[in-house]
Design an enzyme around this catalytic site. Structure first.
Site, mmCIF file in Angstrom:
data_model
loop_
_atom_site.group_PDB
_atom_site.id
_atom_site.type_symbol
_atom_site.label_atom_id
_atom_site.label_comp_id
_atom_site.label_asym_id
_atom_site.label_seq_id
_atom_site.Cartn_x
_atom_site.Cartn_y
_atom_site.Cartn_z
ATOM 1 N N LYS A 44 13.973 18.597 -20.790
ATOM 2 C CA LYS A 44 14.191 17.502 -19.832
ATOM 3 C C LYS A 44 15.044 16.383 -20.442
ATOM 4 C CE LYS A 44 11.547 19.756 -17.102
ATOM 5 N NZ LYS A 44 11.720 20.126 -15.720
ATOM 6 N N ARG B 38 0.310 25.832 -19.622
ATOM 7 C CA ARG B 38 1.627 26.485 -19.527
ATOM 8 C C ARG B 38 1.747 27.655 -20.492
ATOM 9 N NH1 ARG B 38 5.912 23.710 -16.322
ATOM 10 N NH2 ARG B 38 4.785 22.017 -15.344
ATOM 11 N N HIS C 96 17.664 19.927 -11.728
ATOM 12 C CA HIS C 96 16.323 20.510 -11.895
ATOM 13 C C HIS C 96 16.193 21.688 -10.927
ATOM 14 C CE1 HIS C 96 11.671 19.611 -11.976
ATOM 15 N NE2 HIS C 96 12.005 20.526 -12.855
ATOM 16 N N SER D 237 8.519 19.249 -9.972
ATOM 17 C CA SER D 237 7.664 19.903 -10.969
ATOM 18 C C SER D 237 6.430 20.515 -10.314
ATOM 19 C CB SER D 237 7.223 18.882 -12.016
ATOM 20 O OG SER D 237 8.359 18.303 -12.605
ATOM 21 N N ASP E 173 14.268 26.588 -14.164
ATOM 22 C CA ASP E 173 13.983 25.144 -14.215
ATOM 23 C C ASP E 173 15.226 24.248 -14.207
ATOM 24 O OD1 ASP E 173 11.784 23.207 -14.374
ATOM 25 O OD2 ASP E 173 12.526 22.711 -16.371
ATOM 26 N N CYS F 137 6.222 22.864 -8.143
ATOM 27 C CA CYS F 137 6.373 23.099 -6.694
ATOM 28 C C CYS F 137 7.034 24.436 -6.395
ATOM 29 C CB CYS F 137 7.131 21.953 -6.048
ATOM 30 S SG CYS F 137 6.156 20.442 -5.987
ATOM 31 N N ARG G 42 3.824 15.353 -18.911
ATOM 32 C CA ARG G 42 4.854 14.333 -19.113
ATOM 33 C C ARG G 42 4.279 12.956 -18.799
ATOM 34 N NH1 ARG G 42 8.001 14.348 -15.498
ATOM 35 N NH2 ARG G 42 7.395 16.180 -14.308
ATOM 36 N N TYR H 110 3.558 17.373 -26.196
ATOM 37 C CA TYR H 110 3.655 18.137 -24.944
ATOM 38 C C TYR H 110 5.105 18.467 -24.592
ATOM 39 C CZ TYR H 110 3.923 19.401 -20.101
ATOM 40 O OH TYR H 110 4.240 20.075 -18.949
HETATM 41 P P1 GTP Z 1 7.883 23.102 -13.277
HETATM 42 O O1 GTP Z 1 7.865 24.110 -14.379
HETATM 43 O O2 GTP Z 1 6.814 22.053 -13.443
HETATM 44 O O3 GTP Z 1 9.209 22.481 -13.038
HETATM 45 O O4 GTP Z 1 7.367 23.828 -11.933
HETATM 46 P P2 GTP Z 1 7.901 24.979 -10.961
HETATM 47 O O5 GTP Z 1 8.681 24.353 -9.861
HETATM 48 O O6 GTP Z 1 8.536 26.081 -11.712
HETATM 49 O O7 GTP Z 1 6.533 25.465 -10.261
HETATM 50 P P3 GTP Z 1 5.809 26.891 -10.291
HETATM 51 O O8 GTP Z 1 6.651 27.994 -9.750
HETATM 52 O O9 GTP Z 1 5.232 27.095 -11.632
HETATM 53 O O10 GTP Z 1 4.638 26.655 -9.234
HETATM 54 C C1 GTP Z 1 3.632 25.695 -9.389
HETATM 55 C C2 GTP Z 1 2.417 26.028 -8.552
HETATM 56 O O11 GTP Z 1 2.785 26.210 -7.190
HETATM 57 C C3 GTP Z 1 1.745 27.306 -9.019
HETATM 58 O O12 GTP Z 1 0.347 27.089 -9.099
HETATM 59 C C4 GTP Z 1 2.084 28.288 -7.942
HETATM 60 O O13 GTP Z 1 1.082 29.262 -7.782
HETATM 61 C C5 GTP Z 1 2.276 27.425 -6.690
HETATM 62 N N1 GTP Z 1 3.269 28.053 -5.779
HETATM 63 C C6 GTP Z 1 4.489 28.528 -6.115
HETATM 64 N N2 GTP Z 1 5.125 29.084 -5.059
HETATM 65 C C7 GTP Z 1 4.280 28.949 -4.003
HETATM 66 C C8 GTP Z 1 4.355 29.337 -2.628
HETATM 67 O O14 GTP Z 1 5.334 29.922 -2.146
HETATM 68 N N3 GTP Z 1 3.288 29.007 -1.841
HETATM 69 C C9 GTP Z 1 2.186 28.368 -2.339
HETATM 70 N N4 GTP Z 1 1.179 28.098 -1.505
HETATM 71 N N5 GTP Z 1 2.077 28.011 -3.647
HETATM 72 C C10 GTP Z 1 3.103 28.290 -4.460
HETATM 73 C C1 SPV Z 2 8.341 19.890 -15.369
HETATM 74 O O1 SPV Z 2 7.413 19.069 -15.485
HETATM 75 O O2 SPV Z 2 9.194 19.807 -14.444
HETATM 76 C C2 SPV Z 2 8.455 21.018 -16.308
HETATM 77 C C3 SPV Z 2 7.568 21.057 -17.466
HETATM 78 O O3 SPV Z 2 9.312 21.860 -16.123
HETATM 79 S S1 SPV Z 2 8.139 20.011 -18.750
HETATM 80 O O4 SPV Z 2 9.166 20.717 -19.509
HETATM 81 O O5 SPV Z 2 7.015 19.720 -19.592
HETATM 82 O O6 SPV Z 2 8.699 18.796 -18.201
HETATM 83 MN MN MN Z 3 10.606 21.394 -14.366
#
Ligand code: GTP
Ligand code: SPV
Ligand code: MN
Length: 586
Positions: free
Chosen positions: A207, A366, A227, A249, A278, A251, A70, A198
């Site tokens: 979003k 992704r 979110h 994002s 999400d 996290c 983004r 993207y």
């Molecule tokens: P968006 O799709 O961008 O909104 O992200 P999201 O909040 O769904 O994040 P996602 O679950 O994909 O996690 C992002 C990164 O954080 C990944 O590389 C995970 O492996 C890492 N991660 C997720 N949960 C944990 C956790 O409990 N501990 C640690 N250390 N890392 C984590």
């Molecule tokens: C984020 O960045 O929080 C996502 C991926 O979930 S995107 O849809 O590209 O914004």
């Molecule tokens: Mn997101």
């Protein structure tokens, strides 16, 4: 006549003329259509087929190397009054934004097919759902929208009967970062996006519609567009609690939403189901509780770090009918990213893998996949009424200070907790990674209006006589002196969820501090965890001095947002600050 809705036909005709599109194609969302568009993209090189034995019907898309995330600095909220967009958004006057976009879109689809993508955010038959139409010149966007939303004939039928829809116009343009803008017109329910393919910039249902436009609508209509992931927690007694959690994002939303409890919990009868990973749209139901739907139908998840140990559910849904964007590949043409076993052969740009060039998979690579393929997919994701939310969890990436878990005293305190969130930036947006910034409710990049008004909207739920969820804050990302995470995270986060559910049921003990109510060591179920007592002490510590500094920064942040910040929030914050000072003095 492509549609029974004249306003829709006219808009499509007008855009086709302005963009000089070679032809118009109305997406019906059928399987045959997905196959046809996929075949087309295999021919043009937009997609590469992956190993058909290990990954049937899976494809790799390599984006332009400068178009991988983004672009918050190029994303605008174009309200008539600048103040309404707030200091949290980039703003441009609607007339100026329209003129700029009009010039960019002029003739931009010459020689290209214009795809008309009707979609519904949320279950087709739910009164909480909302529809839109995205016009795009990208078949990659059309196919991704087919996985991420209820796209096609049924959505079009709903749009025709409702007579209105969010208008999204998208072109990949030249994929030139200098000619790239994502414009939102919340007052007229329009989105215009140019120059990026993207996800968050181009899949306009996500979003742009479900967060920025929807948050603006939700404020006017008394609901919330957030979110947040949504998960179900089935307890050994057989009842199910639903929880919504906002993390910025990259996290941990996808990972928490698909959590598999540790062995002991499974044996005892705990089970997690996934409603969304999400976005959550939440609205009070007739019983006064908040009900949430996931407006999406698929996952656009972060690939790196996804493995059999961190997220086995995700891995299990990614072995068929999925699109991978900017991952590496192995020698036998399987998708590969950091965290998986084996070795990459090619990196995300298609070069022979060489560690000198950085990771094989882009850190924001992704996958796109239908939610139904997830082993923990909840049938409640199709529920018209949504699921009742027992707890709301906020959280971010904080290497220090913020404890593993704490609970807000009441709704106002919970709103302050959300408003005070900060987190390290990630690769999900272009720019520096690892810089702590304020990210209230994980909505910094997504709130379609002034944050002060947004906090006021959240607070207003406390005055409506509702049975609101309890509010918590978590931090899986606390680091020790050695720079390593103190908490194992992933499946072990179940231990924190268990305490949260017990609090909701009025069964768990805790200790109040000025910043929140924390479990004591004995209140958490920690057997078999194998982490040191000192680490646990650190994870559950509230250090008065450091928190005074933090809340001083929160006060400065609220002041920067200006006079529209509700006084209730200032009062709530000052109450915490003076309690901290008293505690330090005692
Ligand atoms: P968006 O799709 O961008 O909104 O992200 P999201 O909040 O769904 O994040 P996602 O679950 O994909 O996690 C992002 C990164 O954080 C990944 O590389 C995970 O492996 C890492 N991660 C997720 N949960 C944990 C956790 O409990 N501990 C640690 N250390 N890392 C984590
Ligand atoms: C984020 O960045 O929080 C996502 C991926 O979930 S995107 O849809 O590209 O914004
Ligand atoms: Mn997101």
């Amino acid at each position: 006549m492509p549609s029974k809705l004249e306003a829709l036909n006219q808009w499509v005709e007008q855009i086709a003329a302005h963009t000089a599109a070679a032809s118009i194609y109305w997406c019906d969302g059928s399987e045959v259509e997905r196959e046809r568009l996929t075949a087309l993209m295999l021919e043009t090189g937009d997609l590469h087929a992956l190993n058909p034995e290990t990954h049937p019907d899976c494809y790799l898309h390599r984006s332009h190397p400068s178009d991988v995330a983004r672009v918050e600095h190029l994303t605008f909220v174009c309200t008539a009054e600048r103040e309404d967009a707030g200091p949290n958004n980039h703003w441009m006057a609607p007339a100026e934004a329209r003129a700029k976009m009009h010039a960019l879109f002029e003739g931009c689809m010459r020689g290209r097919i214009l795809y008309v993508v009707p979609y519904c955010m949320g279950p087709i038959d739910s009164p909480l759902s909302r529809c839109g139409v995205e016009i795009t010149d990208s078949p990659y966007v059309a196919v991704n929208m087919g996985l991420m939303t209820r796209m096609g004939a049924a959505a079009l039928a709903r749009i025709e009967s409702e007579g209105h829809f969010v208008k999204g116009l998208h072109s990949i343009g030249e994929l030139d970062p200098e000619r790239r803008f994502i414009m939102h017109f919340p007052e007229s329910l329009e989105i215009q996006s140019y120059g990026s393919g993207y996800g968050g910039n181009a899949l306009l249902g996500k979003k742009c519609h479900a967060l920025r436009i929807a948050s603006h609508q939700a404020r006017g209509e008394g609901w919330l567009a957030e979110h947040m992931l949504i998960l179900g927690i089935q307890t050994p007694r057989g009842d199910t609690h639903y929880v919504a959690a906002a993390f910025p994002s990259a996290c941990g939303k996808t990972n928490l939403a698909m959590l598999i409890p540790p062995e002991g919990y499974l044996r005892a009868g705990w089970k997690i189901t996934t409603v969304g990973d999400d976005i959550a749209w939440m609205q009070p139901g007739p019983d006064g509780r908040l009900y949430a739907i996931n407006p999406e139908a698929g996952f656009f998840g972060v690939a790196p770090g996804t493995s059999a140990s961190t997220n086995p559910n995700a891995l299990a849904m990614l072995n068929r009918r999925a699109i991978f964007t900017n991952t590496g590949v192995t020698a036998d043409n399987q998708p590969w990213w950091e965290g998986l076993p084996g070795m990459p052969s090619k990196d995300w740009q298609g070069r022979d893998f060489d560690p000198v060039n950085g990771p094989a998979a882009h850190p924001n690579s992704r996958f796109t996949v239908s939610a139904k393929q997830c082993p923990s997919h909840s049938p409640e994701a199709e529920s018209q009424a949504g699921v009742p939310i027992s707890a709301i969890i906020f959280g971010g990436r904080r290497a220090s200070l913020v404890p593993l878990v704490m609970e807000a005293e009441d709704w106002s305190h919970g709103v302050l907790m959300g408003a005070s969130m900060a987190s390290e930036t990630t690769a999900a947006a272009t720019g520096a990674v690892g810089v702590v910034r304020r990210d209230p409710m994980a909505m910094k990049p997504f709130c379609g209006y002034h944050f002060a008004d947004y906090f006021g909207h959240w607070l207003s739920f406390g005055q409506r006589g509702l049975k609101l969820p309890r509010v918590f804050n978590v931090n899986w990302f606390r680091k020790g002196a050695d720079g390593k995470f103190l908490w194992p995270g992933f499946g072990e986060n179940m231990r924190v969820l268990e305490w949260i559910i017990a609090r909701c049921e009025g069964r768990a003990e805790a200790e109040a501090t000025p910043v929140g109510t924390l479990p004591r060591l004995q209140d958490l179920h920690l057997d078999g965890l194998g982490i040191e007592a000192a680490a646990l002490d650190q994870l559950l510590a509230v250090e008065s001095g450091a928190w005074e500094t933090e809340l001083g920064e929160v006060a400065a942040f609220l002041r920067e947002l200006g006079p529209r910040v509700p006084s209730e929030l200032h009062v709530e914050l000052e109450r915490r600050r003076s309690a901290l000072r008293e505690r330090a003095a005692a």
